[in-house]
Design a protein around this motif. Structure first.
Motif, PDB file in Angstrom:
ATOM      1  N   ASP A  35       0.828  -1.215   0.000  1.00  0.00           N
ATOM      2  CA  ASP A  35       0.000   0.000   0.000  1.00  0.00           C
ATOM      3  C   ASP A  35       0.865   1.268   0.000  1.00  0.00           C
ATOM      4  OD1 ASP A  35      -2.314  -1.497  -0.023  1.00  0.00           O
ATOM      5  OD2 ASP A  35      -2.729  -1.222   2.119  1.00  0.00           O
ATOM      6  N   MET A  36       1.990   1.214   0.680  1.00  0.00           N
ATOM      7  CA  MET A  36       2.838   2.391   0.772  1.00  0.00           C
ATOM      8  C   MET A  36       3.684   2.609  -0.485  1.00  0.00           C
ATOM      9  SD  MET A  36       5.496   3.676   3.667  1.00  0.00           S
ATOM     10  CE  MET A  36       4.105   4.079   4.684  1.00  0.00           C
ATOM     11  N   TYR A  37       4.240   1.544  -1.050  1.00  0.00           N
ATOM     12  CA  TYR A  37       5.218   1.692  -2.117  1.00  0.00           C
ATOM     13  C   TYR A  37       4.738   1.300  -3.516  1.00  0.00           C
ATOM     14  CZ  TYR A  37       8.631   2.376   1.588  1.00  0.00           C
ATOM     15  OH  TYR A  37       9.312   2.857   2.670  1.00  0.00           O
ATOM     16  N   CYS A  38       3.680   0.524  -3.626  1.00  0.00           N
ATOM     17  CA  CYS A  38       3.355  -0.080  -4.921  1.00  0.00           C
ATOM     18  C   CYS A  38       2.039   0.374  -5.546  1.00  0.00           C
ATOM     19  CB  CYS A  38       3.330  -1.606  -4.789  1.00  0.00           C
ATOM     20  SG  CYS A  38       4.818  -2.302  -4.032  1.00  0.00           S
ATOM     21  N   ASP A  47      -3.959  -4.498 -10.059  1.00  0.00           N
ATOM     22  CA  ASP A  47      -4.242  -4.827 -11.454  1.00  0.00           C
ATOM     23  C   ASP A  47      -3.409  -4.024 -12.456  1.00  0.00           C
ATOM     24  OD1 ASP A  47      -5.395  -2.347 -11.051  1.00  0.00           O
ATOM     25  OD2 ASP A  47      -7.441  -2.998 -11.503  1.00  0.00           O
ATOM     26  N   GLY A  48      -2.442  -3.239 -11.971  1.00  0.00           N
ATOM     27  CA  GLY A  48      -1.593  -2.442 -12.842  1.00  0.00           C
ATOM     28  C   GLY A  48      -2.228  -1.117 -13.247  1.00  0.00           C
ATOM     29  N   VAL A  58       5.092   2.677 -20.330  1.00  0.00           N
ATOM     30  CA  VAL A  58       5.006   1.228 -20.132  1.00  0.00           C
ATOM     31  C   VAL A  58       4.065   1.002 -18.958  1.00  0.00           C
ATOM     32  CG1 VAL A  58       6.288  -0.864 -19.549  1.00  0.00           C
ATOM     33  CG2 VAL A  58       7.370   0.907 -20.954  1.00  0.00           C
ATOM     34  N   GLN A  59       3.025   0.231 -19.202  1.00  0.00           N
ATOM     35  CA  GLN A  59       2.036   0.001 -18.149  1.00  0.00           C
ATOM     36  C   GLN A  59       2.595  -0.920 -17.069  1.00  0.00           C
ATOM     37  OE1 GLN A  59      -1.088   1.687 -17.931  1.00  0.00           O
ATOM     38  NE2 GLN A  59       0.300   2.791 -19.269  1.00  0.00           N
ATOM     39  N   PRO A  60       2.315  -0.608 -15.814  1.00  0.00           N
ATOM     40  CA  PRO A  60       2.781  -1.447 -14.708  1.00  0.00           C
ATOM     41  C   PRO A  60       2.182  -2.864 -14.787  1.00  0.00           C
ATOM     42  CG  PRO A  60       2.083   0.693 -13.908  1.00  0.00           C
ATOM     43  CD  PRO A  60       1.644   0.599 -15.336  1.00  0.00           C
ATOM     44  N   ARG A  61       2.910  -3.792 -14.256  1.00  0.00           N
ATOM     45  CA  ARG A  61       2.499  -5.194 -14.240  1.00  0.00           C
ATOM     46  C   ARG A  61       1.265  -5.375 -13.362  1.00  0.00           C
ATOM     47  NH1 ARG A  61       3.660  -7.893 -17.626  1.00  0.00           N
ATOM     48  NH2 ARG A  61       5.874  -7.566 -17.494  1.00  0.00           N
ATOM     49  N   SER A  62       0.361  -6.228 -13.814  1.00  0.00           N
ATOM     50  CA  SER A  62      -0.770  -6.634 -12.984  1.00  0.00           C
ATOM     51  C   SER A  62      -0.285  -7.758 -12.076  1.00  0.00           C
ATOM     52  CB  SER A  62      -1.930  -7.143 -13.846  1.00  0.00           C
ATOM     53  OG  SER A  62      -2.903  -7.751 -13.018  1.00  0.00           O
ATOM     54  N   ILE A  92      12.452   0.443 -17.200  1.00  0.00           N
ATOM     55  CA  ILE A  92      13.332   1.274 -16.374  1.00  0.00           C
ATOM     56  C   ILE A  92      12.519   2.199 -15.472  1.00  0.00           C
ATOM     57  CG2 ILE A  92      15.252   1.191 -17.995  1.00  0.00           C
ATOM     58  CD1 ILE A  92      14.418   4.064 -18.880  1.00  0.00           C
ATOM     59  N   LEU A  93      11.211   2.258 -15.699  1.00  0.00           N
ATOM     60  CA  LEU A  93      10.349   3.099 -14.875  1.00  0.00           C
ATOM     61  C   LEU A  93      10.070   2.479 -13.506  1.00  0.00           C
ATOM     62  CD1 LEU A  93       7.829   4.231 -17.627  1.00  0.00           C
ATOM     63  CD2 LEU A  93       9.818   5.474 -16.757  1.00  0.00           C
ATOM     64  N   MET A  94      10.289   1.165 -13.387  1.00  0.00           N
ATOM     65  CA  MET A  94      10.124   0.501 -12.090  1.00  0.00           C
ATOM     66  C   MET A  94      11.341   0.856 -11.237  1.00  0.00           C
ATOM     67  SD  MET A  94       8.848  -1.711  -9.886  1.00  0.00           S
ATOM     68  CE  MET A  94       9.521  -2.632  -8.512  1.00  0.00           C
TER      69      MET A  94
END
Length: 120
Positions: A35-38, A47-48, A58-62, A92-94
């Protein structure tokens, strides 16, 4: 003399219980860390589709996609959390979280990711 030994034994028992209790209470909470970081990128439903997702190329991973998540080992998940997406040839955005999270917190996050994807 008996009283002194009893008090010493009681003090040692209390110290052991306090140490044990502190260890139990110190366990990182993977859900709270998520909840804090993701959630900003991966969403409150994992669900991304977090609030930042629309602003990323680039869409975040679900994390609820069981098929995708089972393709990643715990070691890979640990590495990507610690070192960022680039470390496993992903976006690289992660960001790398190794300077914000300790080893126990990263492990708790990995366990939480496994619960998200694989217990439903």
């Amino acid at each position: 003399m008996k009283l002194d030994l009893s008090l010493a034994g009681a003090a040692l028992s209390m110290a052991a219980l306090m140490t044990l209790s502190a260890g139990v209470m110190a366990q990182p909470d993977g859900a709270a860390l998520y909840d804090m970081y993701c959630v900003q990128c991966h969403g409150t439903k994992a669900d991304g589709k977090g609030v930042n997702a629309g602003h990323l190329n680039v869409q975040p991973r679900s994390h609820i996609d069981k098929t995708e998540m089972l393709q990643r080992s715990d070691d890979e998940l640990t590495k990507v959390i610690a070192e960022g997406g680039k470390s496993i040839n992903k976006s690289i955005l992660m960001p790398a979280w190794e300077h914000n999270l300790d080893e126990g917190e990263i492990k708790a996050l990995v366990m939480h990711l496994r619960q998200l994807c694989c217990t439903n």
